[in-house]
Design an enzyme around this catalytic site. Sequence first.
Site, PDB file in Angstrom:
ATOM      1  N   ARG A  85       0.850  -1.187   0.000  1.00 36.92           N
ATOM      2  CA  ARG A  85       0.000   0.000   0.000  1.00 36.92           C
ATOM      3  C   ARG A  85       0.887   1.238   0.000  1.00 36.92           C
ATOM      4  O   ARG A  85       1.747   1.379   0.866  1.00 36.92           O
ATOM      5  CB  ARG A  85      -0.914  -0.007   1.241  1.00 36.92           C
ATOM      6  CG  ARG A  85      -1.714   1.264   1.389  1.00 36.92           C
ATOM      7  CD  ARG A  85      -2.723   1.179   2.548  1.00 36.92           C
ATOM      8  NE  ARG A  85      -3.424   2.434   2.639  1.00 36.92           N
ATOM      9  CZ  ARG A  85      -3.301   3.318   3.637  1.00 36.92           C
ATOM     10  NH1 ARG A  85      -2.535   3.048   4.677  1.00 36.92           N
ATOM     11  NH2 ARG A  85      -3.941   4.457   3.614  1.00 36.92           N
ATOM     12  N   HIS A 129      -2.795  11.092   1.006  1.00 35.00           N
ATOM     13  CA  HIS A 129      -2.262  10.775   2.339  1.00 35.00           C
ATOM     14  C   HIS A 129      -1.576  12.052   2.837  1.00 35.00           C
ATOM     15  O   HIS A 129      -0.370  12.067   3.117  1.00 35.00           O
ATOM     16  CB  HIS A 129      -1.312   9.575   2.259  1.00 35.00           C
ATOM     17  CG  HIS A 129      -1.113   8.843   3.552  1.00 35.00           C
ATOM     18  ND1 HIS A 129      -1.342   7.501   3.724  1.00 35.00           N
ATOM     19  CD2 HIS A 129      -0.704   9.283   4.771  1.00 35.00           C
ATOM     20  CE1 HIS A 129      -1.053   7.138   4.972  1.00 35.00           C
ATOM     21  NE2 HIS A 129      -0.668   8.211   5.636  1.00 35.00           N
ATOM     22  N   GLU A 175      -7.520   8.584   6.364  1.00 34.02           N
ATOM     23  CA  GLU A 175      -7.775   9.146   7.694  1.00 34.02           C
ATOM     24  C   GLU A 175      -8.284  10.587   7.679  1.00 34.02           C
ATOM     25  O   GLU A 175      -7.599  11.506   8.156  1.00 34.02           O
ATOM     26  CB  GLU A 175      -6.500   9.044   8.547  1.00 34.02           C
ATOM     27  CG  GLU A 175      -5.956   7.632   8.655  1.00 34.02           C
ATOM     28  CD  GLU A 175      -4.832   7.493   9.690  1.00 34.02           C
ATOM     29  OE1 GLU A 175      -4.297   8.518  10.132  1.00 34.02           O
ATOM     30  OE2 GLU A 175      -4.526   6.350  10.067  1.00 34.02           O
ATOM     31  N   ASN A 300      -7.591   1.613   9.742  1.00 39.62           N
ATOM     32  CA  ASN A 300      -6.286   1.718  10.400  1.00 39.62           C
ATOM     33  C   ASN A 300      -6.521   1.640  11.901  1.00 39.62           C
ATOM     34  O   ASN A 300      -7.282   2.439  12.453  1.00 39.62           O
ATOM     35  CB  ASN A 300      -5.617   3.058  10.069  1.00 39.62           C
ATOM     36  CG  ASN A 300      -5.303   3.197   8.586  1.00 39.62           C
ATOM     37  OD1 ASN A 300      -5.403   2.222   7.831  1.00 39.62           O
ATOM     38  ND2 ASN A 300      -4.916   4.384   8.172  1.00 39.62           N
ATOM     39  N   TYR A 302      -4.651   1.203  15.751  1.00 41.53           N
ATOM     40  CA  TYR A 302      -3.430   1.198  16.569  1.00 41.53           C
ATOM     41  C   TYR A 302      -3.712   0.977  18.056  1.00 41.53           C
ATOM     42  O   TYR A 302      -3.017   0.250  18.728  1.00 41.53           O
ATOM     43  CB  TYR A 302      -2.677   2.525  16.405  1.00 41.53           C
ATOM     44  CG  TYR A 302      -2.058   2.668  15.029  1.00 41.53           C
ATOM     45  CD1 TYR A 302      -0.814   2.127  14.764  1.00 41.53           C
ATOM     46  CD2 TYR A 302      -2.737   3.307  14.000  1.00 41.53           C
ATOM     47  CE1 TYR A 302      -0.230   2.219  13.503  1.00 41.53           C
ATOM     48  CE2 TYR A 302      -2.171   3.412  12.733  1.00 41.53           C
ATOM     49  CZ  TYR A 302      -0.924   2.869  12.495  1.00 41.53           C
ATOM     50  OH  TYR A 302      -0.361   2.956  11.242  1.00 41.53           O
ATOM     51  N   GLU A 354      -3.718  -0.298   7.966  1.00 37.71           N
ATOM     52  CA  GLU A 354      -2.560   0.029   8.815  1.00 37.71           C
ATOM     53  C   GLU A 354      -2.757  -0.597  10.185  1.00 37.71           C
ATOM     54  O   GLU A 354      -3.862  -0.568  10.744  1.00 37.71           O
ATOM     55  CB  GLU A 354      -2.403   1.546   9.036  1.00 37.71           C
ATOM     56  CG  GLU A 354      -1.946   2.319   7.822  1.00 37.71           C
ATOM     57  CD  GLU A 354      -1.802   3.810   8.095  1.00 37.71           C
ATOM     58  OE1 GLU A 354      -1.586   4.210   9.260  1.00 37.71           O
ATOM     59  OE2 GLU A 354      -1.917   4.569   7.119  1.00 37.71           O
TER      60      GLU A 354
END
Length: 454
Positions: A85, A129, A175, A300, A302, A354
């Site tokens: 990606r 991005h 995002e 994504n 985290y 991600e």
Amino acid sequence: MHPAPSLPLNAAMFRPDFVWGAATSAAQIEGAAAEDGRGESIWDRFCAEPGRIVDGSTTAVACDHYHRYKDDVALMKWLGLKAYRFSFAWPRVQPLGRGAWNEKGFDFYDRLIDELLGAGIQPHATLYHWDLPAALQDEMRGWQARAIVPLFADYAAQVAKRFGDRLATLATINEPWCVATLGHETAQFAPGITSRKAAAQVSHHLLLAHGSAVDAMRSVCKAPLGIVLNHTPSYPARPTGADRRAARLDDGLDVRWYMDPLFMGAYPADVLEHLGADAPQVQAGDAAQIARALDFLGINFYTRRLVSAEQPAPPVPGAQGFTDMGWEVVPEVLTQHLTRLAREYAPPPIYITENGMANADVLGDGGVADGARIDYLRSHLLALARAMELGADVRGYFYWSLLDNFEWNSGYAKRFGLVHVDYASQRRTPKDSAYWYREFIREHAKARPPAPAA
Ligand code: FCB
């Protein structure tokens, strides 16, 4: 919360066609910021402002991937990645964000995509991005202006026309929460603005631009289209009514503010009420324009956010530790969140676009002993397998990141890579986690050999 799955991780838990990848983005790795006609981006500008980036660094050279992409693709091949990606830098292919296209910029992505395909690696691309052409910031205050929407759709159509037939997926925006909130409300990210009202308007324009780009791309290419959202699920810090309400609002601002208009056709009423006069200006037809059908959703993930109505908030437990970003390690939240999305939104197939950790890695004679990253990977893959077992339709996983790189306002101080980068020499060294991931991908291929082509 779901209990931690008791089974040990096993590659056979993933469907035979599950896609293993790693992710990067243009501004974080390419460098060559002033080469071959690339225009200036808002991140180039932001880095030049004193105090914005913790180590005072810039995107000028980064990992020099623009010149070293062949070596980097060779590394991906060595890793056994099925997919990669990356993002297109808008100012590289259209220096001013409108008008003339830069053929040399397109040539770079053409070479990169050919190199990937030649290595048997699927290219998964993102259009935006975060590196907006600085000219658009000057001219119209960037994402604050509705006039950016058709410009983004033109850019999307141009990329889709040239590359769409060679891309495995094409995502519009990475995002939007970060672009709107960190870029326009807290000023941690470019363009460094501090206005809640501006941030809300930006979020609306990002979503509109996404929907308009989807229409523009559908008419010129067959690539599966989607968007990438960052979800940091919100939980009450204490089991009190006040903390529960605070967590619910926080969830509204982060998760529902984007998921609801994309998949249910309306902004969440509680968040609109909370924003009051700062709520975005919306025109007739916008809701339908945003909620275009998508082929996939990128998530994504985290960490989680513990939310409290009281200050000071109680300490974050961190029973499974914290990463070098200070982010709490909570793999079980991935299971819980993916099952929630499946239940509440029935989204299209999901890619984990991600997931990864920053670690205080040290390069020694024997490489980089990043056992903590291996633990992070293992626990998150297990959490993902568990979510799939519970019904989440997930098709692939991209570790963030392939390489150590420019971590936005943290500069080069935080290392997320499977591969260590020595910035002075640009030497790449696979970390222990890269060996682990490589082995896991191999085991997966052995566990379920793909059916022979018909
Ligand atoms: C995400 C960004 C990515 C990277 C990781 C750590 O928010 O999309 O570029 O910085 O965080």
